[in-house]
Design an enzyme around this catalytic site. Sequence first.
Site, PDB file in Angstrom:
ATOM      1  CG  MET A  18      -2.227  -0.736   1.014  1.00 56.51           C
ATOM      2  SD  MET A  18      -3.471  -0.278   2.259  1.00 56.51           S
ATOM      3  CE  MET A  18      -2.656  -0.784   3.770  1.00 56.51           C
ATOM      4  CG  ASP A  60      13.835   1.006  13.064  1.00 58.22           C
ATOM      5  OD1 ASP A  60      12.592   0.914  13.231  1.00 58.22           O
ATOM      6  OD2 ASP A  60      14.648   0.354  13.745  1.00 58.22           O
ATOM      7  CB  VAL A  61       8.589   3.687  11.921  1.00 59.63           C
ATOM      8  CG1 VAL A  61       8.496   4.041  10.443  1.00 59.63           C
ATOM      9  CG2 VAL A  61       8.157   2.253  12.195  1.00 59.63           C
ATOM     10  CG  ASN A  87       1.539   2.436   4.521  1.00 62.65           C
ATOM     11  OD1 ASN A  87       0.401   2.046   4.299  1.00 62.65           O
ATOM     12  ND2 ASN A  87       2.608   1.747   4.110  1.00 62.65           N
ATOM     13  CE1 TYR A 155      -1.708  -4.924  11.557  1.00 66.70           C
ATOM     14  CE2 TYR A 155      -4.020  -5.529  11.706  1.00 66.70           C
ATOM     15  CZ  TYR A 155      -2.996  -4.886  11.048  1.00 66.70           C
ATOM     16  OH  TYR A 155      -3.249  -4.203   9.879  1.00 66.70           O
ATOM     17  CE  LYS A 159      -2.177  -1.490  11.943  1.00 65.57           C
ATOM     18  NZ  LYS A 159      -1.392  -0.437  11.263  1.00 65.57           N
ATOM     19  CB  THR A 190      -0.549  -5.660   0.358  1.00 63.63           C
ATOM     20  OG1 THR A 190      -0.916  -6.063   1.688  1.00 63.63           O
ATOM     21  CG2 THR A 190      -1.405  -4.480  -0.070  1.00 63.63           C
TER      22      THR A 190
END
Length: 251
Positions: A18, A60-61, A87, A155, A159, A190
């Site tokens: 994405m 690296d976020v 993202n 996860y 989120k 994806t």
Amino acid sequence: MLTLTGKVAIITGAAQGMGAEHARTFVELGAHVAIADIDQQLGAALAEELGDAAGFFHLDVTNPDQWAQVVGRVAGRWGPVTVLVNNAGVPGPVVSTADLTVEDYLRTVSVDQHGVFFGMRAVLPGMVDAGGGAIINIASVAGFAHVRHVPNAAYTAAKFAVRGLTRAAAVEYSGRGVRVNCVLPGPIATPMLARGSATAEAVKAIEDSVVMKRCGQPREVSSLVAFLASDAASYISGGDHFVDGGQAAGW
């Protein structure tokens, strides 16, 4: 016609999936785009494909220091960052909660939740100084309700937290020209979907749970992300925006 001319955007996790489609869409609409990712090879290849309007920046976020460096480098190249698309994400292990290791939980939350916070923290001062901007945080329908066919507590937790971070920043910065919104994709075709869902049977079960009975395509998400980044969305902030083929409506 929708335009992003004059916008300077950082898109994380933009080397593939994405994120790559977001980058292509933004460049098509006139933005300068920083492709921020840990994958040097794919990120550099995409930047070459997109030409002078794009560049690859290793990020690296989960590292706040790297965020500060990238924001500074992007501003030095094109001017102040006025759009951030958070993202980047990892799917998290598909296991029941009791079988989820502490290490896997912390890794998932570090990327999917903390990475979003670090990104917002890095760009907000510059956006305020520049007179405004837009932040789009990519969450998931799993941040609205746990997907029954995919046991994935880490996860889901991350989120849900992204939605909270979005609301907090939207309220705090509403008077300073910064809009913050959250996009909740359903199952999108994806590589991450394949990794996260583990089996073809699981993917089929997810598709069957979608009202439209199919997975979405990355461009279908990118169209909404681009709109929220644009001045056409000037009165939209703090919201959840579903791109899920009706999945959440059918739960």
